[in-house]
Design an enzyme around this catalytic site. Sequence first.
Site, PDB file in Angstrom:
ATOM      1  N   VAL A  61      43.484  22.253 -20.946  1.00 17.93           N
ATOM      2  CA  VAL A  61      44.421  22.898 -20.039  1.00 17.93           C
ATOM      3  C   VAL A  61      44.132  22.592 -18.571  1.00 17.93           C
ATOM      4  O   VAL A  61      44.990  22.804 -17.710  1.00 17.93           O
ATOM      5  CB  VAL A  61      44.411  24.430 -20.278  1.00 17.93           C
ATOM      6  CG1 VAL A  61      43.174  25.083 -19.683  1.00 17.93           C
ATOM      7  CG2 VAL A  61      45.679  25.083 -19.766  1.00 17.93           C
ATOM      8  N   TYR A  62      42.947  22.069 -18.246  1.00 18.70           N
ATOM      9  CA  TYR A  62      42.637  21.746 -16.854  1.00 18.70           C
ATOM     10  C   TYR A  62      43.577  20.642 -16.363  1.00 18.70           C
ATOM     11  O   TYR A  62      43.516  19.502 -16.830  1.00 18.70           O
ATOM     12  CB  TYR A  62      41.189  21.274 -16.695  1.00 18.70           C
ATOM     13  CG  TYR A  62      40.132  22.305 -16.999  1.00 18.70           C
ATOM     14  CD1 TYR A  62      40.430  23.657 -17.124  1.00 18.70           C
ATOM     15  CD2 TYR A  62      38.801  21.914 -17.153  1.00 18.70           C
ATOM     16  CE1 TYR A  62      39.443  24.586 -17.402  1.00 18.70           C
ATOM     17  CE2 TYR A  62      37.805  22.850 -17.433  1.00 18.70           C
ATOM     18  CZ  TYR A  62      38.135  24.182 -17.563  1.00 18.70           C
ATOM     19  OH  TYR A  62      37.155  25.108 -17.851  1.00 18.70           O
TER      20      TYR A  62
END
Length: 357
Positions: A61-62
């Site tokens: 998700v980064y």
Amino acid sequence: MKYNVLGNTGLLVSELCLGTMTFGGTEGMWALIGAQQQAEASAIVERSLQGGINFIDTANVYAQGESEKLLGQALKDVQVPRHKVVLSSKVLGRMGDGPNDKGLSRVHIQTQIEQTLNNLQTDYLDMYIIHGFDPLTPLETTLRALDEVVKQGKVRYLAASNLAAWQLTKALWVSDKLGLERFETLQAYYTVAGRDLEREVVPLLRDQNVGLMVWSPLAGGFLSGKYDRNTQKAGDSRRDDFDFPPIDRQRAYDVIDVMKEIATQKGVSVAQVALAWLLQQEVVSTVIIGAKRMEQLEDNLAATKLELTENDLSKLAEVSTLPPEYPGWMLERQGAGRDLERINAEAAPPLAPPDDV
């Protein structure tokens, strides 16, 4: 750099772990956290490896996968043998617009592990971490899906992040009951100014020999030395615009006062004192550091050489100790005197000897 065994795995990891949340941000929250692109990311990775770090953490998700991609290419750029680096990534967060593009279902896990491996340009992850708790998916379903990716050779070990003590306990029980791979470490928030983890989670980790990876050891920059009672805005810190993680500022200011005193005495930064405190906590396996600039990385690496004295630790303990809460204060009260050293010291024979003996 020291190396610690991670939980019950036998795997040795550096006491500092490079976090890559600052890689790839271009908009929104991720741009505030960090916007390092390939050249900067590769330089940070190379210097970290040179400094003795062998553990690197990221998440799908980064920056919506960009962190994984930049990290994968950075490892290729520095030409480090794959087996020399312990890699971890995470799954849970939203990765698309569909209803199944988030969570810990078998569908999402199987989809995302393939994407993560592709982004990182590798055949396997050393550690696959659930990024939190999914209230819609039974733990048994999640653990079976994770067990499958281990059996498929795509993942070596499993871990969890941001779970309550009861959730982690239940997960360990399910794994034991069904003969599934278990969570070998927990990634959690823990700082000298935020010791909530010690109430329920730390005793569990010790009892079950589960490792601890610490995220945000500087409390989102609040313990970097830029903030104190007279400085509410640092001007060059992401916490100015992204006030996370939550913190009791008044208690934190008390801690910072003591940290500054210690830092001045030793000629080091406040950030190094905050990291050194964590490195000297027995339950901690590794501390995740991140850096927007090379000088920040160098300062963090230097913390491994800082040894806090018993007096230093005592001062920090006094000012940072958690206020008592139930059932903790009752357990302490009822457990008083129930240690073998004290019992043996106070023990008397069952019968007193006669006076003439």
